[in-house]
Scaffold this active site. Structure first.
Site: not given
Ligand code: SAM
Ligand code: SF4
Ligand code: DTB
Length: 331
Positions: A66, A70, A73, A110, A141, A201, A273
């Site tokens: 990606c 973040c 992530c 989801c 979802c 959500c 949740r």
């Molecule tokens: N890429 C899209 C986005 O960021 O909107 C969708 C997938 S993203 C993985 C969805 C959500 O997963 C993130 O917004 C975050 O809140 C949660 N998430 C991702 N990594 C995480 C982690 N290590 N611990 C807790 N929540 C996590």
């Molecule tokens: Fe990409 Fe992870 Fe951020 Fe979603 S949360 S935009 S998958 S880096």
């Protein structure tokens, strides 16, 4: 009548508010634990069957690589967190996973994609997935990143039930965690989803080094939306080796439970949740989260890329707590 014309009539009820102030939310967080839990549980009982928990299963339909940064992530291309890239899955493989989730007892499926934003052609494949999953009798979802107006409308026409898009934290703390898209970008996508008539959500992550004030501000941001999100995922940070947030000092579990309780009080009819992070929580901590008003979980051995408690363990926990699965979004 509410003084705020943006509030839809179905939300006008003494316990549904959209005008939370920071000092009163901080006062809730500061209540003696028993008083806070009693208040949250009382509201929970007014709005839901207290012994019923909604279960959703997750599938990563496009994994890794990606472009976003973040800091929590493992799927960001910027970090080496050991996640292998996988392109958008074929529809039949998704439907097989959805059938398995249904057989194990999930009521919602989801689908998450590691995208900043989807391409229009991706949306068409996702709609095929949504339609196939709905035909199995599951709620749907998806979480695909930022959306355009057109894409949002296509998803609505395609029959999507919920769109997940998290605010993650307060606007003030946000830039400590993510720099490649703004808080405003997220609010705009959320407004598109709401305006298109798709259930929202939206929640966040606790334990990223944010302050008490940031947790209060995140909840205010969610509860002061013109309509409360139907589902509010409260994730505890899953610390993944290779991500910038690895090594963040562990959060006091009592603060996490308090956050669930305050979310329940502020959004009494939403499904709160207990989301990522359950693998690191004791059964007792999860029981306290349910007592504080959580009434939904992610169920299945995997979240997107990290582990979740195994289904047998969850079934055993449900049994020991006398709770049953079921129910849909709103109280
Ligand atoms: N890429 C899209 C986005 O960021 O909107 C969708 C997938 S993203 C993985 C969805 C959500 O997963 C993130 O917004 C975050 O809140 C949660 N998430 C991702 N990594 C995480 C982690 N290590 N611990 C807790 N929540 C996590
Ligand atoms: Fe990409 Fe992870 Fe951020 Fe979603 S949360 S935009 S998958 S880096
Ligand atoms: C949400 O709030 N949490 C889920 C879901 N929405 C998409 C994702 C949690 C991901 C945890 C890290 C991983 O497994 O990659």
């Amino acid at each position: 009548m509410s003084a705020n014309p943006a509030i839809s009539p179905i939300q006008i009820s003494p316990s549904i508010r959209h005008n939370w102030q920071l000092d009163e939310v901080q006062d809730l967080f500061a209540l003696p634990f028993s008083d806070l839990i009693y208040k949250a549980q009382s509201l929970h009982r007014e709005n839901f069957d207290p012994n019923e928990i909604q279960v959703s299963s997750l599938l990563s339909i496009k994994t890794g690589s990606c472009s976003e940064d973040c800091g929590y992530c493992p799927q960001s291309a910027r970090y080496d967190a050991g996640v292998t890239f996988e392109a958008l899955m074929p529809v039949d493989a998704v439907l097989k996973a959805a059938q398995k989730a249904k057989d194990q007892g999930a009521s919602r499926f989801c689908m998450g994609a590691a995208w900043r934003r989807p391409k229009d052609r991706d949306i068409e494949r996702v709609i095929e997935m949504v339609q196939g999953v709905k035909a199995l009798g599951l709620e749907t979802c998806v979480t695909l990143g930022m959306l355009t107006d057109q894409q949002t409308l296509r998803l609505k026409e395609g029959g999507l039930d919920y769109y997940n898009h998290n605010l993650d934290t307060s606007e003030e703390y946000y830039s400590e965690v993510i720099t490649t898209r703004t808080y405003q970008d997220r609010l705009e996508t959320l407004a598109r989803v709401r305006d298109a008539g798709i259930n929202v959500c939206c929640g966040g992550i606790i334990g990223m080094g944010e302050s008490d004030m940031d947790r209060s501000r995140l909840l205010i941001e969610l509860a002061n939306m013109p309509r409360h999100p139907e589902s509010v995922p409260v994730n505890m940070l899953v610390q993944v080796e290779g991500t910038p947030l690895m090594g963040t000092p562990a959060l006091d579990p009592i603060i996490f439970i308090r956050t669930i309780a305050v979310a329940r009080i502020m959004m009494p009819k939403s499904r709160v949740r207990l989301s990522a992070g359950r693998s690191k929580m004791s059964d007792e901590m999860q029981a306290l989260c349910f007592l504080a008003g959580a009434n939904s979980i992610f169920y299945g051995d995997k979240l997107l890329t990290t582990d979740n408690p195994v289904t047998n363990h969850d079934l055993d926990l449900f049994d020991r707590l006398g709770v049953h699965s079921g129910g849909s979004s709103y109280g």
